[in-house]
Structure formats: C-alpha cells, structure tokens
Design a protein around this motif. Structure first.
Motif, short mmCIF file in Angstrom:
data_model
loop_
_atom_site.label_atom_id
_atom_site.label_comp_id
_atom_site.label_asym_id
_atom_site.label_seq_id
_atom_site.Cartn_x
_atom_site.Cartn_y
_atom_site.Cartn_z
N GLY A 12 -72.98 -17.68 -12.50
CA GLY A 12 -73.01 -17.87 -13.76
C GLY A 12 -71.93 -18.32 -14.51
O GLY A 12 -71.79 -18.48 -15.78
N THR A 13 -71.01 -19.01 -13.82
CA THR A 13 -69.61 -19.45 -14.09
C THR A 13 -69.20 -20.53 -13.28
O THR A 13 -69.45 -20.42 -11.96
N SER A 14 -68.13 -21.50 -13.89
CA SER A 14 -67.68 -22.34 -13.01
C SER A 14 -66.40 -21.64 -12.42
O SER A 14 -65.72 -22.55 -11.49
N VAL A 15 -65.90 -20.76 -12.66
CA VAL A 15 -64.65 -19.89 -12.04
C VAL A 15 -65.24 -19.42 -10.61
O VAL A 15 -65.77 -18.19 -10.79
N ILE A 16 -64.97 -20.20 -9.62
CA ILE A 16 -65.53 -19.83 -8.56
C ILE A 16 -64.21 -19.22 -7.42
O ILE A 16 -63.31 -19.85 -7.14
N PRO A 17 -64.36 -18.03 -6.95
CA PRO A 17 -63.57 -17.39 -6.07
C PRO A 17 -63.67 -18.37 -4.63
O PRO A 17 -64.68 -18.55 -4.51
N LEU A 18 -62.51 -18.64 -4.29
CA LEU A 18 -62.47 -19.33 -2.90
C LEU A 18 -63.34 -19.02 -1.78
O LEU A 18 -63.89 -19.95 -1.22
N GLY A 19 -63.52 -17.89 -1.53
CA GLY A 19 -64.27 -17.46 -0.26
C GLY A 19 -65.70 -17.44 -0.55
O GLY A 19 -66.21 -17.20 0.52
N GLN A 20 -66.12 -17.92 -1.64
CA GLN A 20 -67.53 -17.89 -1.92
C GLN A 20 -68.10 -19.39 -1.29
O GLN A 20 -69.30 -19.44 -1.04
N LEU A 21 -66.93 -20.30 -1.21
CA LEU A 21 -67.43 -21.61 -0.49
C LEU A 21 -67.78 -21.52 1.03
O LEU A 21 -67.12 -21.00 1.77
N ARG A 22 -68.90 -22.15 1.39
CA ARG A 22 -69.50 -22.49 2.82
C ARG A 22 -69.33 -23.86 3.09
O ARG A 22 -69.45 -24.20 4.12
N VAL A 23 -69.14 -24.81 2.10
CA VAL A 23 -68.80 -26.32 2.31
C VAL A 23 -67.43 -26.69 1.63
O VAL A 23 -67.52 -26.17 0.40
N GLY A 24 -66.88 -27.54 2.22
CA GLY A 24 -65.82 -28.01 1.51
C GLY A 24 -65.35 -29.21 2.05
O GLY A 24 -65.21 -29.81 3.34
N SER A 25 -64.78 -30.27 1.16
CA SER A 25 -64.02 -31.45 1.65
C SER A 25 -62.62 -31.26 1.57
O SER A 25 -62.06 -30.15 1.79
N TYR A 26 -61.87 -32.36 1.33
CA TYR A 26 -60.42 -32.52 1.48
C TYR A 26 -59.52 -31.14 0.78
O TYR A 26 -59.03 -30.54 1.17
N LEU A 27 -59.86 -31.04 -0.55
CA LEU A 27 -59.26 -30.07 -1.51
C LEU A 27 -59.88 -28.72 -1.13
O LEU A 27 -58.80 -27.88 -0.93
N GLU A 28 -61.03 -28.55 -0.75
CA GLU A 28 -61.51 -26.95 -0.49
C GLU A 28 -60.45 -26.48 0.89
O GLU A 28 -60.28 -25.58 0.93
N ARG A 29 -60.66 -27.57 1.77
CA ARG A 29 -60.45 -27.21 3.26
C ARG A 29 -58.73 -26.95 2.98
O ARG A 29 -57.88 -25.95 3.66
N ALA A 30 -58.09 -27.90 2.22
CA ALA A 30 -56.49 -27.74 2.30
C ALA A 30 -56.13 -26.45 1.53
O ALA A 30 -55.08 -25.82 1.91
N LEU A 31 -56.71 -26.20 0.46
CA LEU A 31 -56.73 -24.91 -0.19
C LEU A 31 -56.73 -23.71 0.49
O LEU A 31 -55.75 -22.84 0.49
N LEU A 32 -57.61 -23.64 1.43
CA LEU A 32 -58.12 -22.53 1.95
C LEU A 32 -57.10 -22.25 3.36
O LEU A 32 -56.54 -21.22 3.47
N PHE A 33 -56.58 -23.36 3.71
CA PHE A 33 -55.52 -23.56 4.73
C PHE A 33 -54.29 -23.02 4.04
O PHE A 33 -53.55 -21.91 4.66
N LYS A 34 -53.80 -23.33 2.99
CA LYS A 34 -52.60 -23.06 2.41
C LYS A 34 -52.81 -21.60 1.88
O LYS A 34 -51.73 -20.96 2.49
N VAL A 35 -53.59 -21.03 1.59
CA VAL A 35 -53.66 -19.59 1.13
C VAL A 35 -53.58 -18.50 2.31
O VAL A 35 -53.07 -17.70 2.36
N ILE A 36 -54.41 -19.07 3.28
CA ILE A 36 -54.22 -18.21 4.42
C ILE A 36 -52.85 -18.43 5.29
O ILE A 36 -52.16 -17.45 5.82
N ALA A 37 -52.30 -19.51 5.37
CA ALA A 37 -51.08 -19.98 5.98
C ALA A 37 -50.07 -19.01 5.27
O ALA A 37 -49.14 -18.58 5.89
#
Length: 367
Positions: free
Chosen positions: A212-237
């Motif tokens: 019901g909102t466009s503010v999305i927790p990063l862990g909710q994503l199951r598909v990702g392109s360049y930005l989504e993958r790079a962001l997940l890499f960064k926060v785990i790293a």
C-alpha cells in the motif's frame, strides 16, 4: 556550525529538510568568500548518506549505511526527505528502497495481524505511511551470509572489526561470494529470463499493491536490476567488514567498486630476506659447532633454542592483513549482472561496457 552538524543528526536533518544543502550546492561560488562553505557541504553529506548518494551519485568505501538509509529508485527533484514523507503520511510516486536491520519488539506475526479500527483513519495512515517498516528478510540475508562465511573461512577470521579497518586478505573472495549470493536472491522465479527491467517493473507494482506504499523495505525485493543488486551488496558488505563503494551512473545503472590491494615487497625487504635465506645453512653449522663444545647437553639445547629465537627476523613474520580503509582506492568493479562474481578492472573496456546502459532487448523475453 560545522561541529554542531557533525555531532547532531537532528540539526543535519533540519538543514536537509529546509533545502539549505541544495542552496549551498547551487551556490558553490560562495566558497571563494566563505572558507567553510565546502566543509559544511561535506559534513552534511557525511551526516546524511541518502542525500550524499542522491546529489553525488556515490558512497565511498568508508561510508557505512545505517538503519534508515534509503535510496530513491529514480533521481527526482527536489530531494525527498523520508522523515517528511512519514510526517505527511503519504506515498511517493517513485519507489524508495529503505534499509532497516532493527528487530521488532513484538513478534512479526503480531505485526502482520495488527489491524486498527476501521474508523481510526490516523492509525491506518500511521501503520501504512508513517513509520519505517521492519525488514526481517534483510536480517535473514545477513545472518545467512555470515553462516556461509563461517563455513568457508577459518574460524579466527572476524566479520566485525573496528570502524575504518578491514581484513584485506578476504576482500576478493568475499566480494565474489557475496555477488553470487545477491544475484541468487534477486534473480526472480525465472533466473533464465534475462529481461530483468521488465520483471522489476511488474514486481514493484505487486509489492506496492501489497504494502500500500512506494516506500519498500529492501528485503522485500525478489527481482533486482543494477541498482537493487548494488544496494543489497552494499548494505550486506557494510556488515561483514567488506569495504564497497556504491556508484550511480546514468540511465539507472549502478555498480559496486572494491579495492583489492596488491602488496609488493620493497627492495630492502627482498634483499634482507634473501640474506637470511642464504645464510641459514651457515648459521646452522656455527650453532652445531658451538653446541658440541658445550659439556652439558642441556646447555647445548638451551643455547640452540636461544639462537633459533634470536635468528627470526621481523621481516620474515607474516604481514598484518588488517588495513585502514581510508588508505584504499577502488580498482575493481564487481559484476552483479552478466557473470556474478567476476571482478572487472576499473578503466578496462569491459568496465566501460558494464557501466553503460544496454538499450537492446531480447525479443523472446518481451513476447
């Protein structure tokens, strides 16, 4: 003022919300008159990493993301302050990815079943739009990856060091493993489908409809392109002592840069080590001749032990692998899309190709 901004995040947020930062960026020429102008900008960036990434398109190796960090999927003007969105209890047009590793005080099942009274509109708005949502999936990602490292690496290798330090011995291996891990998590239900941008658009619509909102927790994503993958890499790293720079280019292309040090022995150390190696046999003969002259065998044993202790040179000790991040410079891009885990030298033709948007699309995936 600079000291106040650097120590008080509330003041820094107030500067961002009041658009003082944007004003200072638009009037950089004032730095010729006010010497602290650029210093104030850098301090604001350091205190507010979402603003830094939006305005500069880069988080450095030593910029560590914290709970509440967020990235707007597409750059928009003016810069959206997340606290202001929560205060207004509204949903932005463009998706905003948020990072939150805090654990809820109540069980997740209770939060999911939390339904306010139908007549209490304010409670409904607060529940949906007025707060940073918990992200249990992101926490699970970090715990799962740390468990993987505990199996792959020696037990004495730390995943938590003092801020500003890293173990350079494991940068390359951790980067490759994490890249493959991120690619698996964000490849969707059909990893063979290479038309990822189309999948991402559909996936985001489903998530926004469910939340019901466009503010999305990063862990909710199951598909990702360049930005989504790079962001997940960064926060785990950032949580496993792996220094990684998050960079945003044009047309929504983002990537990760890492620093893989290549330490070479100095000429002095090489000559010293060669000297010790060449004279080991000669020193052994001297030790044996001295030992034979000693009447007491125990004394000979003690003398031999003493010699062995003294002859070890500091130059032959293992070099420390704990290194300050501030002295490191990125030299590789981590491939998260084409061949996840490959390290691409910065400045190479392949790196330029990776950082350039691909406007062609396989016709089969769009049918």
């Amino acid at each position: 003022m600079i000291q106040t901004i650097s120590t008080d995040l509330v003041v820094a947020d107030a500067f961002i919300k009041s658009k003082y930062l944007q004003y200072m960026l638009n009037n950089r020429s004032s730095a010729r008159i006010i010497s602290s102008w650029d210093s104030c900008i850098q301090t604001l960036f350091k205190s507010h990493l979402p603003a830094k990434f939006t305005f500069t398109g880069r988080l450095s190796l030593y910029d560590i993301t914290q709970d509440g960090f967020y990235v707007v999927r597409k750059s928009i003007c003016p810069f959206p302050a997340l606290d202001e969105i929560f205060r207004l209890k509204c949903s932005p047009i463009e998706p905003i990815y948020t990072v939150n590793f805090s654990r809820p005080s109540t069980p997740l099942s209770a939060l999911q079943n939390e339904v306010p009274f139908e007549g209490d509109i304010n409670s409904q708005l607060e529940l949906k739009y007025g707060r940073l949502q918990h992200d249990p999936y992101l926490i699970e990602y970090v715990e799962l990856f740390k468990n993987m490292l505990s199996i792959m690496e020696p037990q004495n290798v730390a995943t938590a060091l003092d801020i500003g330090l890293t173990n350079i011995q494991y940068i390359s291996s951790r980067s490759k493993t994490l890249a493959q891990f991120v690619a698996r998590q964000l490849s969707g239900f059909d990893p063979e489908n290479k038309c990822i941008p189309h999948q991402v658009e559909i996936h985001l619509k489903e998530i926004k409809q469910r939340l019901g909102t466009s503010v999305i927790p990063l862990g909710q994503l199951r598909v990702g392109s360049y930005l989504e993958r790079a962001l997940l890499f960064k926060v785990i790293a950032d949580r496993i002592c792996l220094p990684a720079a998050l960079v945003r280019g044009g047309y929504g292309i983002s990537w990760i840069e890492i620093a893989v040090p290549r330490i070479k022995d100095s000429d002095e150390e090489k000559s010293s080590r060669a000297y010790f190696d060449e004279n080991d046999e000669y020193r052994s003969k001297i030790t044996m001749s001295v030992s034979l002259k000693l009447s007491n065998k125990s004394d000979a044993h003690l003398h031999d032990d003493k010699y062995k202790t003294e002859k070890v040179s500091p130059l032959r000790d293992d070099r420390s692998t704990i290194y300050p991040i501030k002295h490191m410079r990125p030299n590789f891009i981590v491939d998260l899309m084409d061949t996840p885990g490959d390290l691409i030298p910065i400045g190479s033709p392949r790196s330029k190709l990776y950082c350039t948007v691909n406007l062609t699309c396989n016709k089969k995936c769009c049918q």
